[in-house]
Design a protein around this motif. Structure first.
Motif, PDB file in Angstrom:
ATOM      1  N   UNK A  95      59.151  38.438  42.735  1.00  0.00           N
ATOM      2  CA  UNK A  95      58.420  37.526  41.851  1.00  0.00           C
ATOM      3  C   UNK A  95      59.319  37.005  40.734  1.00  0.00           C
ATOM      4  N   UNK A  96      60.174  37.880  40.215  1.00  0.00           N
ATOM      5  CA  UNK A  96      61.077  37.425  39.150  1.00  0.00           C
ATOM      6  C   UNK A  96      62.078  36.407  39.673  1.00  0.00           C
TER       7      UNK A  96
ATOM      8  N   UNK B 273      56.609  31.135  44.550  1.00  0.00           N
ATOM      9  CA  UNK B 273      56.612  31.298  45.997  1.00  0.00           C
ATOM     10  C   UNK B 273      55.423  30.584  46.622  1.00  0.00           C
ATOM     11  N   UNK B 274      55.603  30.198  47.874  1.00  0.00           N
ATOM     12  CA  UNK B 274      54.525  29.479  48.549  1.00  0.00           C
ATOM     13  C   UNK B 274      53.246  30.317  48.473  1.00  0.00           C
ATOM     14  N   UNK B 275      52.213  29.760  47.823  1.00  0.00           N
ATOM     15  CA  UNK B 275      51.004  30.558  47.635  1.00  0.00           C
ATOM     16  C   UNK B 275      50.215  30.709  48.932  1.00  0.00           C
ATOM     17  N   UNK B 276      49.454  31.752  49.001  1.00  0.00           N
ATOM     18  CA  UNK B 276      48.588  31.941  50.154  1.00  0.00           C
ATOM     19  C   UNK B 276      47.192  31.492  49.757  1.00  0.00           C
TER      20      UNK B 276
ATOM     21  N   UNK C  27      49.796  29.228  37.125  1.00  0.00           N
ATOM     22  CA  UNK C  27      50.282  28.385  38.220  1.00  0.00           C
ATOM     23  C   UNK C  27      51.772  28.598  38.434  1.00  0.00           C
ATOM     24  N   UNK C  28      52.485  28.806  37.338  1.00  0.00           N
ATOM     25  CA  UNK C  28      53.932  29.053  37.474  1.00  0.00           C
ATOM     26  C   UNK C  28      54.219  30.335  38.238  1.00  0.00           C
ATOM     27  N   UNK C  29      53.240  31.201  38.202  1.00  0.00           N
ATOM     28  CA  UNK C  29      53.412  32.480  38.902  1.00  0.00           C
ATOM     29  C   UNK C  29      52.866  32.423  40.327  1.00  0.00           C
ATOM     30  N   UNK C  30      52.293  31.264  40.666  1.00  0.00           N
ATOM     31  CA  UNK C  30      51.735  31.150  42.015  1.00  0.00           C
ATOM     32  C   UNK C  30      50.279  31.579  42.085  1.00  0.00           C
ATOM     33  N   UNK C  31      49.642  31.754  40.923  1.00  0.00           N
ATOM     34  CA  UNK C  31      48.234  32.155  40.895  1.00  0.00           C
ATOM     35  C   UNK C  31      47.417  30.931  40.456  1.00  0.00           C
TER      36      UNK C  31
ATOM     37  N   UNK D  15      47.136  32.995  45.693  1.00  0.00           N
ATOM     38  CA  UNK D  15      47.939  34.062  45.077  1.00  0.00           C
ATOM     39  C   UNK D  15      49.315  34.057  45.740  1.00  0.00           C
ATOM     40  N   UNK D  16      50.317  34.597  45.083  1.00  0.00           N
ATOM     41  CA  UNK D  16      51.636  34.643  45.725  1.00  0.00           C
ATOM     42  C   UNK D  16      51.644  35.635  46.892  1.00  0.00           C
ATOM     43  N   UNK D  17      52.614  35.496  47.796  1.00  0.00           N
ATOM     44  CA  UNK D  17      52.683  36.423  48.933  1.00  0.00           C
ATOM     45  C   UNK D  17      52.721  37.860  48.448  1.00  0.00           C
ATOM     46  N   UNK D  18      52.048  38.690  49.170  1.00  0.00           N
ATOM     47  CA  UNK D  18      52.034  40.109  48.817  1.00  0.00           C
ATOM     48  C   UNK D  18      50.785  40.493  48.052  1.00  0.00           C
ATOM     49  N   UNK D  19      50.106  39.455  47.507  1.00  0.00           N
ATOM     50  CA  UNK D  19      48.906  39.785  46.724  1.00  0.00           C
ATOM     51  C   UNK D  19      47.626  39.416  47.465  1.00  0.00           C
ATOM     52  N   UNK D  20      47.795  38.896  48.679  1.00  0.00           N
ATOM     53  CA  UNK D  20      46.609  38.598  49.447  1.00  0.00           C
ATOM     54  C   UNK D  20      45.869  39.908  49.685  1.00  0.00           C
ATOM     55  N   UNK D  21      44.594  39.866  49.429  1.00  0.00           N
ATOM     56  CA  UNK D  21      43.803  41.066  49.682  1.00  0.00           C
ATOM     57  C   UNK D  21      43.884  42.090  48.559  1.00  0.00           C
TER      58      UNK D  21
END
Ligand SMILES: Nc1ncnc2c1ncn2[C@@H]1O[C@H](COP(=O)(O)OP(=O)(O)OP(=O)(O)O)[C@@H](O)[C@H]1O
Ligand SMILES: [Mg+2]
Length: 619
Positions: free
Chosen positions: A469-470, A480-483, A507-511, A526-532
């Motif tokens: 993320x950093x 990162x491409x958001x999900x 938004x800058x964080x992908x949220x 959400x950014x990849x890895x945070x789905x679910x």
């Protein structure tokens, strides 16, 4: 009446044989040493009856003329020593002029030799050292010496020779020692037609010789060691701690090419390895110690097995330095790795690795080993909360000197406040060997030098997510491409307000959040890895991390929000045990992770328990 009579030469030789010729192996040693002194490039040893019945040593050295071939059978006849002073500058294997007459006095002996370019050679044959028959023989290159029926005329000695293949084993070992000391000479040995040892000259890669002696499996584990100091040079090969023997049969030390079995030297080698090896295992090391002949006395042992150094300490220090350098650099971890990959052997990586391992070893020495169990591993120093419970938190219970942390408390990777350079060495994680799961949560792995490594998957995931993320934040390409996610949640007023006002930052964080009427907020991506991930607690935590309305969105705030995301991503992923493939992938990611920025919990990623410490506790 005269009581004293001068002993006959034959008797003197026999007495000398008591010291020089102990068994067939000593005959092999003495004859091969003579061949080496004669400048041979290939030496053959053919045995029968364990060497008791027959020993034939053939060489292609400079050979002897008729005069020398006869004189060599006389006691104290040598071509290698002329004056007392020479005794202190010995650079040949032999110097006493004792071996040939001693061997001849206790066997049926014959030699066939010729000088280079001579038209005729010489054969000398004798039994029990008397009445030599000297005759012409065909010219040949070098010398062949045949020793039959050892101790045929000394029944008491013959009786003490071992049955079975014991004598053969000793003779074979004698060949191995000489072969290891002289890789530029080809060595071939047989017993009754069966090959015992076969190794062509291999000056370019002496590891081939070591592999011929200790088995081909040794070859890939051998690494060069070298330490050159004023007056002493230590060179050779040492095996990684992954290749060991249950006994000291892989330990060879040579001083000026002479095999020696010196307690001080062996002890120095064993000490260098002691933190790396399990109890009952011995290192495999072939070490050549070369000193000025004047700085070593080889004349302190009848079989020249012991030596006395004028600077024994300096020699030991040079050996320690040579071995420690290799062991600390741990080249076996990079061996075979992709040179461009994380475990690669690019010079920079190697230097980093060496530095890191050095730090570990220094700290291991500094740390106290006897701290009581359990001990908190929390970077913040808080007391143990739920030892080995399922809750994310610090790993507890393993007090040991760990790499790359601060002295005075148990250090670990990935602390809340890591020091500069407190990262694990490149390729560290990929080289771990997973062994199983502890308490349904912690992955146990075998680490460098047989250390026990405990990996907290939650802390590891948090660390890798934080890194990604950093990096995404730093990346000019944006988040990162958001999900696609899509859920609506109702929050207390303050939280909903903070989220809506902080939309830009999020938004800058992908949220991606949107007001959904009243205090309801729609979470769209959400950014990849945070789905679910648990969306409510994630957004609540993010709301707390966001700056108050009107305040600038600085890097500190962003970093805090990223830490929140990393923590939630890890919590989500860490809920179920990792599969083997996931663990492998995680280890690979950890090698690319940044260990400097602090994580939310400051939990450690791995703990290392040196094998030595485990052994100590097991005692
Ligand atoms: N294979 C050989 N090729 C050429 N010369 C040899 C060979 N073997 C023996 N000699 C000659 O015979 C001499 C006597 O050998 P011997 O082994 O008895 O004594 P040394 O090697 O001088 O001393 P040491 O008793 O310490 O071995 C040697 O000095 C050498 O000149
Ligand atoms: Mg000799």
């Amino acid at each position: 009446m005269a009581r004293i009579a001068r002993l006959s030469d034959v008797l003197i030789n026999k007495i000398a044989a008591g010291e020089v010729v102990e068994r067939p192996a000593s005959v092999v040693k003495e004859l091969v040493e003579n061949s080496l002194d004669a400048g041979s490039s290939t030496i053959r040893v053919d045995l029968a009856g364990g060497g008791v019945d027959r020993i034939i040593v053939s060489d292609d050295g400079h050979g002897m003329g008729r005069h020398d071939a006869t004189l060599c059978l006389e006691r104290h006849a040598t071509s290698k020593l002329r004056e007392l002073d020479d005794l202190f500058h010995i650079d040949s294997m032999g110097f006493r002029g004792e071996a040939v007459p001693a061997i001849a006095s206790v066997s049926r002996f014959s030699l066939h030799t010729a000088e280079v370019g001579a038209d005729v050679g010489t054969r000398v044959s004798l039994e029990g050292g008397v009445d030599p028959l000297i005759e012409d023989a065909p010219p040949r290159t070098g010398t062949v010496i045949t020793v039959e029926d050892l101790f045929f005329n000394v029944p008491a000695r013959r009786k003490f020779l071992r049955r079975g293949d014991t004598e053969l084993k000793h003779a074979e070992e004698a060949v191995v020692r000489l072969a290891l000391a002289n890789p530029e000479v080809g060595f071939f040995a047989t017993h009754e037609g069966n090959e015992l040892f076969s190794s062509a000259a291999c000056p370019e890669d002496p590891r081939e010789r070591i592999a011929a002696a200790l088995g081909p499996a040794a070859h890939p584990h051998l690494f060069p060691v070298e330490e050159r100091r004023l007056g002493v040079s230590v060179t050779g090969y040492a095996a990684s701690p992954e290749f060991t023997f249950p006994n000291a049969r892989g330990l060879y030390t040579f001083v000026n090419r002479r095999y020696v079995r010196d307690r001080g030297l062996i002890g120095t080698i064993q000490r260098a390895y002691q933190d790396f090896l399990a109890a009952g295992r011995q290192p495999v090391v072939v070490l050549h110690i070369d000193v000025d002949p004047i700085a070593v006395d080889v004349n302190v042992h009848p079989q020249k097995l012991e030596v006395r150094f004028s600077d024994a300490r300096g020699v030991q220090e040079a050996i320690s330095a040579a071995l420690n350098r290799m062991l600390r650099a741990a080249p076996w971890l990079g061996a075979g790795a992709d040179p461009n990959g994380p475990g690669g052997n690019q010079p920079r990586d190697a230097a980093h690795y060496a530095l890191a391992v050095e730090r570990f070893l220094t700290r291991a020495q500094e740390a106290s080993w006897g701290a009581p169990l359990p001990t908190t591993m929390d970077a913040a120093g808080s007391p143990p909360s739920s030892a080995l419970s399922g809750a994310p938190g610090p790993i507890v219970g393993i007090p040991s000197p760990l790499p790359f942390g601060a002295v005075g408390r148990p250090p670990a990777f990935g602390e809340a406040q890591p020091q500069l350079n407190e990262a694990p060495p490149p390729g560290y994680f990929a080289a771990l060997r997973p062994m199983g799961l502890l308490g349904g949560r912690f992955h146990l792995c075998e680490g460098p030098g047989g250390t026990l490594v405990v990996l907290d998957p939650h802390a590891a995931l948090e660390r890798t997510r934080l890194t990604s993320y950093l990096r995404a934040l730093d990346d000019a390409k944006g988040p990162p491409a958001p999900s696609l996610f899509g859920t609506t949640l109702e929050f207390p007023v303050q939280v909903a307000k903070a989220l809506v006002e902080g939309r830009e930052a999020l938004a800058r964080l992908g949220v991606d959040v949107e007001p959904f009427g009243g205090t309801t907020v729609a979470l769209k991506t959400v950014p990849p890895g945070l789905e679910g991930a648990e969306a409510r607690s994630l957004l609540e935590a993010l709301a707390r991390a966001l700056p108050p309305k009107g305040a600038a969105l600085d890097s500190v705030t962003l970093a805090e929000a990223v830490r929140v995301m990393a923590c939630h991503a890890a919590r989500k992923a860490g809920a179920v045990p990792l599969t083997d493939a996931q663990l492998r992938a995680l280890l690979g990611e950890l090698d690319r992770a940044d260990f400097h920025p602090p994580c939310i919990h400051g939990t450690v990623v791995v703990l290392e328990m040196p094998l030595l410490e485990l052994e100590r506790r097991a005692r």
